[in-house]
Scaffold this active site. Structure first.
Site, mmCIF file in Angstrom:
data_model
loop_
_atom_site.group_PDB
_atom_site.id
_atom_site.type_symbol
_atom_site.label_atom_id
_atom_site.label_comp_id
_atom_site.label_asym_id
_atom_site.label_seq_id
_atom_site.Cartn_x
_atom_site.Cartn_y
_atom_site.Cartn_z
ATOM 1 N N ASP A 87 0.813 -1.220 0.000
ATOM 2 C CA ASP A 87 0.000 0.000 0.000
ATOM 3 C C ASP A 87 0.850 1.276 0.000
ATOM 4 O OD1 ASP A 87 0.978 0.120 2.566
ATOM 5 O OD2 ASP A 87 -0.969 0.194 3.571
ATOM 6 N N ASP A 122 8.131 3.873 21.335
ATOM 7 C CA ASP A 122 8.023 5.300 21.592
ATOM 8 C C ASP A 122 6.878 5.561 22.561
ATOM 9 O OD1 ASP A 122 8.787 8.067 20.799
ATOM 10 O OD2 ASP A 122 9.452 7.019 18.990
ATOM 11 N N ASP A 151 9.394 10.460 24.227
ATOM 12 C CA ASP A 151 9.369 11.626 23.349
ATOM 13 C C ASP A 151 9.337 12.931 24.151
ATOM 14 O OD1 ASP A 151 8.899 12.348 20.457
ATOM 15 O OD2 ASP A 151 7.160 13.335 21.346
ATOM 16 N N GLU A 154 14.198 11.522 25.296
ATOM 17 C CA GLU A 154 14.542 12.572 24.333
ATOM 18 C C GLU A 154 14.536 13.872 25.122
ATOM 19 O OE1 GLU A 154 13.203 14.494 20.073
ATOM 20 O OE2 GLU A 154 11.710 13.996 21.570
ATOM 21 N N HIS A 166 14.816 10.403 12.763
ATOM 22 C CA HIS A 166 13.746 10.800 11.849
ATOM 23 C C HIS A 166 13.480 12.313 11.881
ATOM 24 C CE1 HIS A 166 11.981 10.595 15.774
ATOM 25 N NE2 HIS A 166 10.911 11.223 15.329
ATOM 26 N N ASP A 167 14.127 13.036 12.805
ATOM 27 C CA ASP A 167 13.957 14.494 12.871
ATOM 28 C C ASP A 167 15.175 15.240 12.344
ATOM 29 O OD1 ASP A 167 11.495 14.225 14.219
ATOM 30 O OD2 ASP A 167 12.482 14.172 16.171
HETATM 31 C C1 GLC Z 1 9.859 14.474 19.052
HETATM 32 C C2 GLC Z 1 9.747 13.556 17.866
HETATM 33 C C3 GLC Z 1 9.285 14.345 16.691
HETATM 34 C C4 GLC Z 1 7.920 14.921 17.026
HETATM 35 C C5 GLC Z 1 7.961 15.728 18.311
HETATM 36 C C6 GLC Z 1 6.581 15.968 18.833
HETATM 37 O O1 GLC Z 1 10.836 15.439 18.887
HETATM 38 O O2 GLC Z 1 10.971 12.923 17.638
HETATM 39 O O3 GLC Z 1 9.222 13.586 15.511
HETATM 40 O O4 GLC Z 1 7.497 15.743 15.982
HETATM 41 O O5 GLC Z 1 8.639 15.049 19.338
HETATM 42 O O6 GLC Z 1 6.012 14.767 19.262
#
Ligand code: GLC
Length: 565
Positions: free
Chosen positions: A26, A99, A201, A257, A330-331
Site C-alpha cells: 500500500d 516510543d 518523546d 529525548e 527521523h527528525d
Molecule cells: C519528538 C519527535 C518528533 C515529534 C515531536 C513531537 O521530537 O521525535 O518527531 O514531531 O517530538 O512529538
C-alpha cells in the site's frame, strides 16, 4: 567502572515504520515488513530496536500525535502482528523499545474530545488551559515548534489550550494526578506485553513551569519556552514517580529525548542510581548549524564546535550519567549530507562518521539507512514535502518573501525532517524493494546504487563495515566503559580522543577532511603492544606513517594482556 547494564553494552537501531518496509504494497511500511527484515537486523549485529510510533493517529505529525495509546494503527497491522514482531525479535535476541509520547496527545484522542466538550468534563484538567490575554488573543507570546503561537482557542469555552508542537498536539497537564495514573497504567500494560522499555518523546518538556509569562521573542516573533520548561525541577519529581509506578523500578529501559536539556539536568536525569531515566539524547550538537531563520540556512556545523560540544557531554557525563549517541534520526538530516560530503566521499565518510560515533562513550543509535550510507533527498517541489514543520516554514518564509523558493527547497533538503524520512533502500528494483506499490513519499533516486542488496555481499561496503564495528563493542569493554579523553582538541580537521579503562586504552582518530593528514598519536600509542583494531580503509598507512587518508578513521588498541585474535 560504571555498573554493567545491557543497554550500555548494546547498539540500537531506530526503525521509522512508515518508511522501513512495506509488506502489503500500500506504499507505507508496516509491521509485517519489519518482521520480514528481522534477519537482516540480526545479521547486522544490533542488540535492540527503537520503533517509532505505530499507534492509531490522525497523522498530523506522522504518528507523534497519538489518538489511542493502547492500539496499533491499521496502516501498520494489528495487535497480533505486533505481538508476533515482539516474539520474533526476542527469539533473535533483539530487545524492543517503543516510543512513548506523553507530553501531548492527538487532538483526536478521546481525552481531548472530552476536554473540549465542556469545562466540567473530567478530562478538562488533563490539558493546559488559560484565559485570553487582557486585550484578547493568546495568553502569552510562546511559539509552537512547528510555527505560529503555542496556543489555540477552544471556541466553545473561550479559553486557549497549550500546544508546544502543532495545534493537533495539545500538551498534557502533568500536574494532574489522575492523568499521571492513567499514563502509568498504560505503560504497565505495554510492559506486561513484554516490551523492553520506552523511548520517551520530548520527556524533558512534560513539567510546565509556574511561570507562564511572555519571554524575549526569537526572530520568528515568538518566545521559545523550551529552555524554561526543561529547567523546571518538577520534571525530576514526575520522572521519579514514573520510574516507580510506570516502569515498576529499574529493570526496563527509560531512554529520554531531552530537548533543551542542560548538562546539569542530564546528569540528574540519568544519575547512576537509576531513579529517573537511564540515558538521554541531547541536541546541542544538532543545533550548531542554525541561524536567524531557525534551521533554514545552508550553514554547516563547524568541526571545532562539534568537538567542543560532544567533548563537553563526554567528559561532563563521565561517572555521572549516560549519553545516547546519534548523528541521525527521523527528525534530523543525514549527517553525511549535512556536513556537505558528496558522492565521491559518501562511503568513506559514512564509515568514518560511524566509527567516530560508536567509539564515543555512550550507547550508539543507528537510524535506518545509516548502515548503507543513505543520504539526504533533494526536493524539487513543495508538493513533495510531507512534514508540517517544513510545509509551514515554506509557506511562511517563501510567503513573506524573506527566502526565495529555490533556496527554501535547498534548505529543506539539507535540514528538514522529510529529507531522512525517504523510504529505506533495500534494492535497485522497482520501489527500491521498499514497496510493490507507490511509496508514500518519494524515493531518493540514488537507491539504484545505494541499497542493501548491493552491499550485502560486498566486503568493503558500508554495511560490512557496520557489522565489524558493532562486533568490536562485544569484544572490548573499553569501548563500552572506558572514559573518554579528548586528544588534540584544537586540531581543525581531526576528531580524536582516547578511551581508557584500567590497562586498556583506545585511540580513535577521525579525519573530517578530504585531504590526507599527518597526525601523530600520543606517546602511549607507539608501544609494542599497540595494534590497529580498525581502519575504515581496506589498507591503512596509519601504523607505518601516521597518515590518515581522506575521511579515514582508525582505532588503535593498547591491551597489554590481550592476545591478538
Ligand atoms: C519528538 C519527535 C518528533 C515529534 C515531536 C513531537 O521530537 O521525535 O518527531 O514531531 O517530538 O512529538
Amino acid at each position: 567502572m560504571d555498573e554493567r547494564r545491557w543497554w550500555k553494552e548494546s547498539v540500537f537501531y531506530q526503525i521509522y515504520p512508515q518508511s522501513f518496509c512495506d509488506a502489503n504494497g500500500d506504499g507505507t511500511g508496516d509491521i509485517a515488513g519489519i518482521i520480514s527484515k528481522l534477519d537482516y537486523l540480526a545479521e547486522l549485529g544490533i542488540d535492540a530496536l527503537w520503533i517509532s510510533p505505530v499507534f492509531p493517529s490522525p497523522g498530523y505529525d506522522n504518528g507523534y500525535d497519538i489518538s489511542d495509546y493502547e492500539g496499533i494503527a491499521p496502516q501498520y497491522g494489528t495487535m497480533a502482528d505486533f505481538e508476533q514482531l515482539l516474539s520474533e525479535a526476542h527469539a533473535r535476541g533483539l530487545k524492543v523499545v517503543l516510543d512513548l509520547v506523553v507530553n501531548h496527545t492527538s487532538s483526536e484522542h478521546p481525552w481531548f474530545k472530552a476536554a473540549i466538550s465542556g469545562k466540567a468534563s473530567r478530562e478538562r484538567a488533563y490539558y493546559i488551559w488559560r484565559d485570553p490575554a487582557p486585550g484578547g488573543g493568546p495568553p502569552n507570546n510562546w511559539g509552537a515548534l512547528f510555527g505560529g503561537p503555542a496556543w489555540s482557542l477552544d471556541e466553545g469555552s473561550g479559553q486557549y489550550y497549550l500546544h508546544l508542537f502543532s495545534p493537533q498536539q495539545p500538551d498534557l497537564n502533568w500536574e494532574n494526578a489522575a492523568l499521571r495514573k492513567e499514563l502509568y497504567a498504560m505503560m504497565r500494560r505495554w510492559l506486561d506485553k513484554g516490551i523492553d522499555g520506552f523511548r520517551m518523546d520530548v520527556i524533558s518538556l512534560i513539567a510546565k513551569p509556574e511561570d507562564f509569562s511572555s519571554g524575549t521573542p526569537c526572530p520568528s516573533g515568538y518566545f521559545d519556552p523550551r529552555g524554561r520548561i526543561a529547567a523546571n525541577p518538577k520534571l525530576h519529581v514526575h520522572l521519579r514517580e514514573m520510574r516507580k509506578e510506570g516502569l515498576r523500578g529499574s529493570g526496563v529501559l527509560a531512554l529520554g529525548e531531552a530537548s533543551a536539556t542542560t548538562l546539569d539536568s542530564a546528569r540528574l536525569l540519568t544519575n547512576p542510581n537509576g531513579s529517573e531515566l537511564d540515558m538521554v539524547f541531547q541536541f546541542e550538537h544538532m543545533d550548531l548549524d542554525g541561524g536567524e531563520t531557525f534551521k533554514w540556512t545552508d550553514r554547516q556545523i563547524p568541526l571545532p564546535e562539534l568537538k567542543k560540544v560532544l567533548f563537553k557531554w563526554q567528559t561532563g557525563m563521565e561517572g555521572r550519567g549516560w549519553n545516547a549517541l546519534f548523528w541521525n534520526n527521523h527528525d534530523q538530516p543525514r549527517m553525511i549530507s549535512r556536513l556537505g560530503y558528496g558522492e565521491q566521499w559518501r562511503e568513506a565518510s559514512a564509515k568514518m562518521l560511524a566509527t567516530c560515533l560508536h567509539m564515543l562513550k555512550g550507547t550508539p543509535f543507528i537510524y535506518q539507512g545509516d548502515e548503507l550510507g543513505m543520504t539526504n533527498m533533494c526536493f524539487t517541489s513543495p508538493e513533495q514535502l510531507k512534514d508540517s514543520e517544513s510545509r509551514n516554514a515554506y509557506a511562511r518564509y517563501v510567503g513573506d518573501g524573506s527566502i526565495k523558493e529555490a533556496d527554501m527547497l535547498h534548505y529543506i533538503s539539507l535540514k528538514g525532517r522529510d529529507t531522512a524520512r525517504t523510504p529505506m533502500q533495500w534494492s535497485a528494483g522497482a520501489g527500491a524493494g521498499f514497496t510493490a506499490g507507490v511509496p508514500w513519499m518519494p524515493l531518493n533516486p540514488n537507491f539504484r546504487h545505494v541499497n542493501a542488496q548491493e552491499q550485502l555481499h560486498r566486503v568493503d561496503s558500508v554495511l560490512a563495515f557496520y557489522r565489524r564495528l558493532i562486533t568490536l563493542r562485544r569484544k572490548h569493554d573499553v569501548i563500552v566503559y572506558g572514559a573518554c579523553v579528548p586528544y588534540a582538541a584544537e586540531h581543525p580537521g581531526i576528531f580524536a580522543y582516547t578511551r581508557v579503562l584500567g590497562e586498556q586504552a583506545l585511540l580513535v582518530c577521525c579525519n573530517f577532511s578530504a585531504e590526507s593528514v599527518h597526525f601523530a598519536p600520543p606517546d602511549g600509542f607507539m608501544q609494542a603492544h599497540t595494534r590497529l583494531l580498525l581502519s575504515s580503509y581496506p589498507q591503512s598507512a596509519y601504523m607505518q606513517a601516521a597518515v590518515l587518508a581522506p575521511y579515514e578513521a582508525v582505532v588503535l588498541l593498547n591491551a597489554p594482556d590481550e592476545k591478538e585474535e
